[in-house]
Design an enzyme around this catalytic site. Structure first.
Site, PDB file in Angstrom:
ATOM      1  N   LEU A 161     -30.649  31.064  96.751  1.00  0.00           N
ATOM      2  CA  LEU A 161     -30.266  30.907  95.349  1.00  0.00           C
ATOM      3  C   LEU A 161     -30.528  32.204  94.590  1.00  0.00           C
ATOM      4  O   LEU A 161     -31.676  32.633  94.474  1.00  0.00           O
ATOM      5  CB  LEU A 161     -31.043  29.751  94.712  1.00  0.00           C
ATOM      6  CG  LEU A 161     -30.874  28.379  95.374  1.00  0.00           C
ATOM      7  CD1 LEU A 161     -31.737  27.343  94.678  1.00  0.00           C
ATOM      8  CD2 LEU A 161     -29.417  27.946  95.373  1.00  0.00           C
ATOM      9  N   GLY A 201     -38.525  27.820 102.126  1.00  0.00           N
ATOM     10  CA  GLY A 201     -39.551  28.309 101.219  1.00  0.00           C
ATOM     11  C   GLY A 201     -38.906  28.907  99.992  1.00  0.00           C
ATOM     12  O   GLY A 201     -37.800  29.460 100.056  1.00  0.00           O
ATOM     13  N   GLY A 202     -39.576  28.793  98.856  1.00  0.00           N
ATOM     14  CA  GLY A 202     -39.022  29.357  97.626  1.00  0.00           C
ATOM     15  C   GLY A 202     -37.666  28.782  97.310  1.00  0.00           C
ATOM     16  O   GLY A 202     -37.502  27.569  97.171  1.00  0.00           O
ATOM     17  N   ASP A 203     -36.654  29.668  97.216  1.00  0.00           N
ATOM     18  CA  ASP A 203     -35.299  29.236  96.872  1.00  0.00           C
ATOM     19  C   ASP A 203     -34.356  29.349  98.061  1.00  0.00           C
ATOM     20  O   ASP A 203     -33.152  29.509  97.899  1.00  0.00           O
ATOM     21  CB  ASP A 203     -34.767  30.073  95.704  1.00  0.00           C
ATOM     22  CG  ASP A 203     -34.785  31.573  96.007  1.00  0.00           C
ATOM     23  OD1 ASP A 203     -35.217  31.946  97.116  1.00  0.00           O
ATOM     24  OD2 ASP A 203     -34.366  32.354  95.145  1.00  0.00           O
ATOM     25  N   GLU A 204     -34.896  29.267  99.273  1.00  0.00           N
ATOM     26  CA  GLU A 204     -34.077  29.375 100.488  1.00  0.00           C
ATOM     27  C   GLU A 204     -33.986  28.023 101.196  1.00  0.00           C
ATOM     28  O   GLU A 204     -34.995  27.359 101.430  1.00  0.00           O
ATOM     29  CB  GLU A 204     -34.668  30.414 101.444  1.00  0.00           C
ATOM     30  CG  GLU A 204     -34.632  31.833 100.906  1.00  0.00           C
ATOM     31  CD  GLU A 204     -35.238  32.829 101.864  1.00  0.00           C
ATOM     32  OE1 GLU A 204     -34.953  34.033 101.721  1.00  0.00           O
ATOM     33  OE2 GLU A 204     -36.002  32.403 102.762  1.00  0.00           O
TER      34      GLU A 204
END
Length: 298
Positions: A161, A201-204
């Site tokens: 993202l 993880g995060g925006d992945e």
């Protein structure tokens, strides 16, 4: 022995070869909900039908081979569904022939629920409900190995993202979390039933497409996901208009020769960064086949 069985935190039942109850302790009635039963069939009438048939099969093993057995069954006691562990041990005469059996029944409902919850926490991303990174990678490894055996391909779609940090910085982490949950929900509803969605993880995010027969089919799936993601996300009391979804999407497909999940994800990651380097503002897709070429699907 009766005093001992009364002190045990499990039900104890003794039967003869015809299934007649010779002895049971009080705890058995508390677990199964039937305190006065003359036969084992009556004693276990609260068990599910398939589990009653399983108990009959275990008793047949006692009669024919004097064999021991362990099983798990489910009983319904006045609407209270319980998971129980059943341990059956044959009783033998000096010649070794079966003369009956002793059964120990323990209520493992709480421990089963705890085990299920621990498994869920270990395999599920707590925020989005997708598979965790370790879980999706384990599924990918299994899919690749199964694909080798079946002669079918496996594909992955890597979604990053863009400008998610901007949303977090401008609107706060609570809004950012809500944003990720909405994205994950779209992905989970859009993929095929046999596919899986994981948050790396995060925006992945990583979409595992199992049993994909061609790169073209995988590309079609990725295009559909990209089109779905391009619609903005409306979060109440946050902005005057829906928050835009900008994503870079990389796709990698292996026929059935690749067995290392990290290698396939790395190919999709390379394809995703090819999109990101092109600095296109909208969601885009790069197909990374098993060669070095990059094919973009607009």
């Amino acid at each position: 022995l009766r005093r001992l069985t009364d002190a045990l935190p499990l039900g104890v039942l003794q039967i003869d070869l015809d299934g007649r109850v010779l002895y049971r302790n009080e705890q058995l009635g508390s677990i199964l909900g039937h305190r006065e039963s003359s036969t084992i069939s009556e004693q276990f009438r609260s068990a599910r039908r398939e589990h009653r048939a399983l108990i009959d099969a275990l008793l047949a093993g006692v009669r024919s081979h004097a064999s021991d057995a362990d099983a798990e069954i489910v009983v319904d006691v006045a609407g209270d569904v319980r998971q129980c562990r059943l341990s059956l041990r044959a009783l033998k005469n000096p010649a070794g022939a079966a003369i009956g059996a002793v059964l120990a029944v323990s209520d493992i409902t709480d421990s089963t629920r705890m085990r299920t919850e621990l498994e869920r926490r270990a395999t599920t991303d707590s925020l989005t409900g997708c598979h965790s990174r370790s879980s999706i990678m384990a599924l990918l490894e299994s899919s690749l190995l199964a694909g080798q055996a079946r002669g079918v391909g496996t594909g992955v779609i890597f979604i990053d993202l863009d400008r998610f940090k901007h949303i977090n910085d401008q609107y706060g982490h609570a809004v950012g979390d809500d944003y990720l949950v909405r994205i994950a929900d779209r992905l989970l509803r859009a993929v095929r039933q046999r596919d899986a969605v994981g948050r790396l993880g995060g925006d992945e995010f990583l979409v595992l497409c199992d049993g994909v027969t061609s790169s073209n089919l995988l590309g079609d799936i990725a295009v559909r996901l990209a089109q779905l993601l391009q619609t903005g996300i409306d979060i109440a009391d946050v902005a005057d208009s829906p928050l835009p979804v900008l994503a870079s999407i990389g796709v990698a497909w292996s026929e059935h020769s690749l067995s290392n999940p990290d290698d396939l994800v790395a190919l999709a990651d390379d394809a995703m960064y090819a999109v990101k380097r092109a600095r296109r503002p909208a969601a885009d897709i790069a197909l990374m086949p098993m060669t070095s070429a990059v094919v973009r699907i607009a």
